[in-house]
Design a protein around this motif. Structure first.
Motif, PDB file in Angstrom:
ATOM      1  N   SER A 100       8.148  -3.721   9.940  1.00  0.00           N
ATOM      2  CA  SER A 100       9.255  -4.181   8.935  1.00  0.00           C
ATOM      3  C   SER A 100      10.142  -3.070   8.569  1.00  0.00           C
ATOM      4  O   SER A 100      10.320  -2.977   7.208  1.00  0.00           O
ATOM      5  CB  SER A 100       8.611  -4.705   7.674  1.00  0.00           C
ATOM      6  N   THR A 101      10.635  -2.275   9.368  1.00  0.00           N
ATOM      7  CA  THR A 101      11.716  -1.302   8.951  1.00  0.00           C
ATOM      8  C   THR A 101      12.986  -1.998   9.033  1.00  0.00           C
ATOM      9  O   THR A 101      13.078  -3.185   9.632  1.00  0.00           O
ATOM     10  CB  THR A 101      11.673  -0.066  10.040  1.00  0.00           C
ATOM     11  N   LEU A 102      13.870  -1.576   8.325  1.00  0.00           N
ATOM     12  CA  LEU A 102      15.022  -2.270   8.038  1.00  0.00           C
ATOM     13  C   LEU A 102      16.067  -1.417   8.569  1.00  0.00           C
ATOM     14  O   LEU A 102      16.285  -0.006   8.555  1.00  0.00           O
ATOM     15  CB  LEU A 102      15.501  -2.520   6.345  1.00  0.00           C
ATOM     16  N   THR A 103      17.317  -2.122   9.031  1.00  0.00           N
ATOM     17  CA  THR A 103      18.547  -1.330   9.439  1.00  0.00           C
ATOM     18  C   THR A 103      19.542  -1.999   8.318  1.00  0.00           C
ATOM     19  O   THR A 103      19.792  -3.071   8.208  1.00  0.00           O
ATOM     20  CB  THR A 103      19.113  -1.849  10.849  1.00  0.00           C
ATOM     21  N   PHE A 104      20.198  -0.936   7.816  1.00  0.00           N
ATOM     22  CA  PHE A 104      21.211  -1.305   6.532  1.00  0.00           C
ATOM     23  C   PHE A 104      22.636  -1.073   7.288  1.00  0.00           C
ATOM     24  O   PHE A 104      22.838  -0.230   8.012  1.00  0.00           O
ATOM     25  CB  PHE A 104      21.120  -0.071   5.364  1.00  0.00           C
ATOM     26  N   GLY A 105      23.538  -2.085   6.801  1.00  0.00           N
ATOM     27  CA  GLY A 105      24.945  -1.749   6.965  1.00  0.00           C
ATOM     28  C   GLY A 105      25.320  -0.895   5.980  1.00  0.00           C
ATOM     29  O   GLY A 105      24.729  -0.232   5.076  1.00  0.00           O
ATOM     30  N   LYS A 106      26.505  -0.519   6.113  1.00  0.00           N
ATOM     31  CA  LYS A 106      27.304   0.731   5.141  1.00  0.00           C
ATOM     32  C   LYS A 106      27.908   0.157   3.880  1.00  0.00           C
ATOM     33  O   LYS A 106      28.101   1.069   3.011  1.00  0.00           O
ATOM     34  CB  LYS A 106      28.313   1.343   6.076  1.00  0.00           C
ATOM     35  N   GLY A 107      27.732  -1.025   3.799  1.00  0.00           N
ATOM     36  CA  GLY A 107      27.866  -1.911   2.394  1.00  0.00           C
ATOM     37  C   GLY A 107      29.286  -2.401   2.199  1.00  0.00           C
ATOM     38  O   GLY A 107      30.292  -1.788   2.883  1.00  0.00           O
ATOM     39  N   THR A 108      29.841  -3.085   1.479  1.00  0.00           N
ATOM     40  CA  THR A 108      31.022  -3.799   1.048  1.00  0.00           C
ATOM     41  C   THR A 108      30.885  -3.316  -0.526  1.00  0.00           C
ATOM     42  O   THR A 108      30.386  -4.021  -1.335  1.00  0.00           O
ATOM     43  CB  THR A 108      31.163  -5.045   1.090  1.00  0.00           C
ATOM     44  N   MET A 109      32.039  -2.573  -0.962  1.00  0.00           N
ATOM     45  CA  MET A 109      32.484  -2.417  -2.099  1.00  0.00           C
ATOM     46  C   MET A 109      33.252  -3.760  -2.912  1.00  0.00           C
ATOM     47  O   MET A 109      33.915  -4.249  -2.308  1.00  0.00           O
ATOM     48  CB  MET A 109      33.514  -1.352  -2.525  1.00  0.00           C
ATOM     49  N   LEU A 110      32.632  -4.333  -3.893  1.00  0.00           N
ATOM     50  CA  LEU A 110      33.070  -5.441  -4.549  1.00  0.00           C
ATOM     51  C   LEU A 110      33.672  -4.662  -5.926  1.00  0.00           C
ATOM     52  O   LEU A 110      33.149  -4.470  -6.591  1.00  0.00           O
ATOM     53  CB  LEU A 110      32.073  -6.791  -4.704  1.00  0.00           C
ATOM     54  N   LEU A 111      35.150  -5.412  -6.061  1.00  0.00           N
ATOM     55  CA  LEU A 111      35.835  -5.148  -7.419  1.00  0.00           C
ATOM     56  C   LEU A 111      36.063  -6.243  -8.019  1.00  0.00           C
ATOM     57  O   LEU A 111      36.987  -7.072  -7.491  1.00  0.00           O
ATOM     58  CB  LEU A 111      36.832  -4.143  -7.207  1.00  0.00           C
ATOM     59  N   VAL A 112      35.590  -6.566  -9.379  1.00  0.00           N
ATOM     60  CA  VAL A 112      35.875  -7.909 -10.089  1.00  0.00           C
ATOM     61  C   VAL A 112      36.804  -7.464 -11.124  1.00  0.00           C
ATOM     62  O   VAL A 112      36.323  -6.838 -12.065  1.00  0.00           O
ATOM     63  CB  VAL A 112      34.685  -8.797 -10.305  1.00  0.00           C
ATOM     64  N   SER A 113      38.049  -8.223 -11.019  1.00  0.00           N
ATOM     65  CA  SER A 113      38.923  -7.553 -12.186  1.00  0.00           C
ATOM     66  C   SER A 113      38.874  -8.630 -13.324  1.00  0.00           C
ATOM     67  O   SER A 113      38.893  -9.819 -12.986  1.00  0.00           O
ATOM     68  CB  SER A 113      40.178  -7.469 -11.692  1.00  0.00           C
ATOM     69  N   PRO A 114      38.869  -8.209 -14.609  1.00  0.00           N
ATOM     70  CA  PRO A 114      38.765  -9.109 -15.864  1.00  0.00           C
ATOM     71  C   PRO A 114      40.261 -10.036 -15.796  1.00  0.00           C
ATOM     72  O   PRO A 114      41.285  -9.599 -15.340  1.00  0.00           O
ATOM     73  CB  PRO A 114      38.763  -8.068 -16.827  1.00  0.00           C
TER      74      PRO A 114
END
Lengths: 114, 111
Positions: A100-114
């Motif tokens: 059960s080792t994992l491979t990770f993606g590099k990630g997506t940055m989410l910005l939620v504006s008020p």
């Protein structure tokens, strides 16, 4: 090397909108799929996990899995500024690749504006 | 409180020096993991251990060493052979088919 691909973003959405985060993976033997949220300077925090094709809902979060297309997504309904973070997709490695080792993606940055 | 404790939060390494990062868990988890994260990057697996006195290399084990003498402890040594050690180091643990959970991390920098 098995890959997990994510759009790096940033994905910008207004408060109250639906944010859709996507992830593709190359290892057809993968059985488990995870979404982690990581605030700047902090460690990853588990948001959702999914093992079966289809949708899995937990509060404002829905994970969607399509193994035939090797695609997993995370929907965040009623997005809040506090959801602004980097979202990491992680996929377990297939049989014979370790416990059960994992491979990770590099990630997506989410910005939620008020 | 049950959890994963990493120490120190910040660590500085001099040239030619080995440093050891601590990871302790009181969750009674069998499996423990070490990852490295560079800015703007995902997590890369350094070493993992499924059981006491056993561990396996991950994708980027060169320049690192580990031990697993006790179930609750999985220390990582960054040796002088690791030429680019500056990164955020994360320890995780899990039990059975459950997801991995992470400690708060250690930031390592070169002096």
């Amino acid at each position: 090397q098995k890959e997990v691909e994510q759009n790096s973003g940033p994905l910008s959405v207004p408060e109250g909108a639906i944010a859709s985060l996507n992830c593709t993976y190359s290892d057809r033997g993968s059985q488990s799929f995870f979404w982690y949220r990581q605030y700047s300077g902090k460690s990853p925090e588990l948001i959702m996990f999914i093992y079966s094709n289809g949708d899995k809902e937990d509060g404002r979060f829905t994970a969607q899995l399509n193994k035939a297309s090797q695609y997993v997504s995370l929907l965040i309904r009623d997005s809040q500024p506090s959801d602004s973070a980097t979202y990491l997709c992680a996929v377990n490695r297939g049989a014979g690749s370790g416990y059960s080792t994992l491979t990770f993606g590099k990630g997506t940055m989410l910005l939620v504006s008020p | 409180d049950g959890g994963i404790t990493q120490s120190p939060k910040y660590l500085f390494r001099k040239e030619g020096q080995n440093v050891t990062l601590s990871c302790e868990q009181n969750l009674n988890h069998d499996a423990m993991y070490w990852y490295r994260q560079d800015p703007g990057q995902g997590l890369r697996l350094i070493y993992y251990s499924q059981i006491v006195n056993d561990f396996q290399k991950g994708d980027i084990a060169e320049g690192y060493s580990v031990s697993r003498e006790k179930k609750e402890s999985f220390p990582l040594t960054v040796t002088s052979a690791q030429k680019n050690p500056t990164a955020f180091y994360l320890c995780a643990s899990k039990e059975g088919a459950q997801p991995q959970h992470f400690g708060d991390g250690t930031r390592l920098s070169i002096l």
